[in-house]
Scaffold this active site. Structure first.
Site, short mmCIF file in Angstrom:
data_model
loop_
_atom_site.label_atom_id
_atom_site.label_comp_id
_atom_site.label_asym_id
_atom_site.label_seq_id
_atom_site.Cartn_x
_atom_site.Cartn_y
_atom_site.Cartn_z
N GLY A 211 47.97 39.01 27.47
CA GLY A 211 47.96 40.01 28.54
C GLY A 211 49.30 40.32 29.17
O GLY A 211 49.50 41.42 29.69
N GLU B 26 52.76 35.58 34.07
CA GLU B 26 51.32 35.84 33.89
C GLU B 26 51.01 37.29 34.24
O GLU B 26 51.64 37.87 35.12
CB GLU B 26 50.50 34.94 34.84
CG GLU B 26 50.20 33.56 34.29
CD GLU B 26 49.06 33.54 33.28
OE1 GLU B 26 48.67 34.61 32.77
OE2 GLU B 26 48.56 32.45 33.01
N ASP B 27 50.01 37.85 33.59
CA ASP B 27 49.56 39.20 33.91
C ASP B 27 48.77 39.22 35.21
O ASP B 27 48.98 40.05 36.09
CB ASP B 27 48.71 39.78 32.77
CG ASP B 27 47.65 38.79 32.26
OD1 ASP B 27 47.56 37.67 32.78
OD2 ASP B 27 46.91 39.18 31.33
N ASP C 1 43.45 35.01 38.69
CA ASP C 1 42.12 35.27 39.26
C ASP C 1 41.70 34.00 40.01
O ASP C 1 42.12 33.77 41.14
CB ASP C 1 41.20 35.62 38.08
CG ASP C 1 39.83 36.10 38.49
OD1 ASP C 1 39.36 35.73 39.55
OD2 ASP C 1 39.21 36.88 37.73
N LYS D 3 44.44 38.02 42.66
CA LYS D 3 43.21 38.32 43.41
C LYS D 3 43.02 37.21 44.45
O LYS D 3 42.40 36.18 44.15
CB LYS D 3 42.00 38.34 42.46
CG LYS D 3 42.04 39.43 41.40
CD LYS D 3 40.79 39.35 40.56
CE LYS D 3 40.82 40.31 39.40
NZ LYS D 3 39.67 40.11 38.47
N PHE E 206 37.39 44.00 38.49
CA PHE E 206 37.86 43.87 37.11
C PHE E 206 38.75 45.06 36.74
O PHE E 206 38.34 46.21 36.84
CB PHE E 206 36.67 43.78 36.15
CG PHE E 206 37.09 43.45 34.75
CD1 PHE E 206 37.42 42.14 34.40
CD2 PHE E 206 37.19 44.44 33.79
CE1 PHE E 206 37.84 41.83 33.12
CE2 PHE E 206 37.60 44.14 32.49
CZ PHE E 206 37.92 42.83 32.16
N VAL E 207 39.97 44.75 36.33
CA VAL E 207 40.92 45.82 36.00
C VAL E 207 41.35 45.75 34.54
O VAL E 207 41.29 44.68 33.92
CB VAL E 207 42.17 45.76 36.92
CG1 VAL E 207 41.81 46.10 38.36
CG2 VAL E 207 42.86 44.40 36.86
N ASP F 170 42.97 43.66 29.03
CA ASP F 170 41.97 44.27 28.14
C ASP F 170 40.55 44.15 28.67
O ASP F 170 40.26 43.31 29.52
CB ASP F 170 42.01 43.61 26.76
CG ASP F 170 41.39 42.21 26.79
OD1 ASP F 170 41.78 41.41 27.67
OD2 ASP F 170 40.51 41.93 25.96
N ARG G 222 44.63 47.46 26.43
CA ARG G 222 45.91 46.79 26.73
C ARG G 222 47.09 47.76 26.71
O ARG G 222 48.10 47.53 27.37
CB ARG G 222 46.20 45.70 25.70
CG ARG G 222 45.31 44.49 25.78
CD ARG G 222 45.94 43.35 24.96
NE ARG G 222 44.98 42.31 24.62
CZ ARG G 222 44.60 41.34 25.45
NH1 ARG G 222 45.08 41.28 26.66
NH2 ARG G 222 43.75 40.42 25.05
P1 5GP Z 1 41.78 32.62 35.95
O1 5GP Z 1 41.87 31.38 35.12
O2 5GP Z 1 42.91 32.77 36.95
O3 5GP Z 1 40.43 32.77 36.60
O4 5GP Z 1 41.81 33.83 34.96
C1 5GP Z 1 42.94 34.17 34.27
C2 5GP Z 1 42.64 35.06 33.08
O5 5GP Z 1 41.40 35.77 33.19
C3 5GP Z 1 43.72 36.12 33.00
O6 5GP Z 1 44.84 35.64 32.30
C4 5GP Z 1 42.98 37.24 32.29
O7 5GP Z 1 43.04 37.03 30.90
C5 5GP Z 1 41.54 37.10 32.74
N1 5GP Z 1 41.26 38.02 33.87
C6 5GP Z 1 41.06 37.68 35.17
N2 5GP Z 1 40.82 38.77 35.91
C7 5GP Z 1 40.89 39.83 35.06
C8 5GP Z 1 40.73 41.26 35.26
O8 5GP Z 1 40.49 41.80 36.36
N3 5GP Z 1 40.86 42.02 34.14
C9 5GP Z 1 41.12 41.50 32.90
N4 5GP Z 1 41.23 42.37 31.90
N5 5GP Z 1 41.27 40.17 32.70
C10 5GP Z 1 41.15 39.35 33.77
#
Ligand code: 5GP
Length: 179
Positions: free
Chosen positions: A48, A102-103, A106, A134, A155-156, A162, A168
């Site tokens: 990402g 990181e992209d 969450d 977030k 969710f974006v 993606d 992407r």
């Molecule tokens: P975390 O471990 O912080 O909950 O989630 C991280 C990963 O979840 C990110 O690197 C991404 O791949 C995916 N992710 C979390 N939120 C989003 C979102 O709003 N859109 C997309 N496309 N992926 C997300």
């Protein structure tokens, strides 16, 4: 900007490319100011982050190295359940300043696993740069040093992110249309 449909879901325009790039530039300026003497190693977490990393690093003007990694999870035989592994790290990172790119953060679970792996490798310091955060979903205490934009718990897609493999390549960010 038009709404877009990816598979079974529709997304509406959310953050324009112009706004994204302006915010990325500010992040890079802070990194340039903070880490000018550190020769940091940027650790770009694929997939990402590829677009964000390219834009960010064009604006990073201090001496640095860049490495691309992937995180893989598998179920180990130990009682701890899922094991996370870092793939693609070829550089020696002991004693170095590492900037995780990181992209989106969450819940922070992915980031925390990565930071745990890096800490075991005795790095000098870890900084984290995430384009999106977030705050409502974030469950960890780890500091995110550089954040491009904070967004609600939605969710974006686009700008590297993606939905089921698609979206992407879009240069703007779109949010799921809940209607
Ligand atoms: P975390 O471990 O912080 O909950 O989630 C991280 C990963 O979840 C990110 O690197 C991404 O791949 C995916 N992710 C979390 N939120 C989003 C979102 O709003 N859109 C997309 N496309 N992926 C997300």
């Amino acid at each position: 900007m038009q709404r877009v449909t990816l598979k079974d879901k529709t997304f509406v325009p959310y953050i324009t490319s112009d706004k994204i790039l302006a915010s990325v530039k500010v992040m890079a300026q802070k990194i340039n100011a903070d880490l000018s003497d550190d020769m940091p190693l940027f650790l770009v977490v694929l997939n990402g982050s590829f677009m964000f990393a390219a834009d960010l690093l064009k604006e990073v003007t201090i001496p640095c190295e860049i490495c691309f990694i992937k995180l893989a999870s598998y179920h180990g035989t130990s009682s701890t359940g899922t094991v996370t592994e870092m793939i693609g790290l070829t550089e020696e990172i002991k004693g170095r300043t590492v900037v995780v790119v990181e992209d989106i953060v969450d819940t922070g679970i992915t980031l925390e696993k990565l930071v745990t792996l890096l800490t075991k490798k005795e790095v000098k310091q870890i900084k984290v740069a995430s384009f999106l955060l977030k705050p409502e979903a974030y469950t960890k205490t780890l500091k995110i040093d550089y954040v491009g934009m904070e967004i609600p718990n939605e969710f974006v897609v686009g700008y590297g992110l993606d939905y089921d493999g698609l979206g992407r390549n879009m240069k703007d960010i779109f949010v799921l249309d809940k209607k």
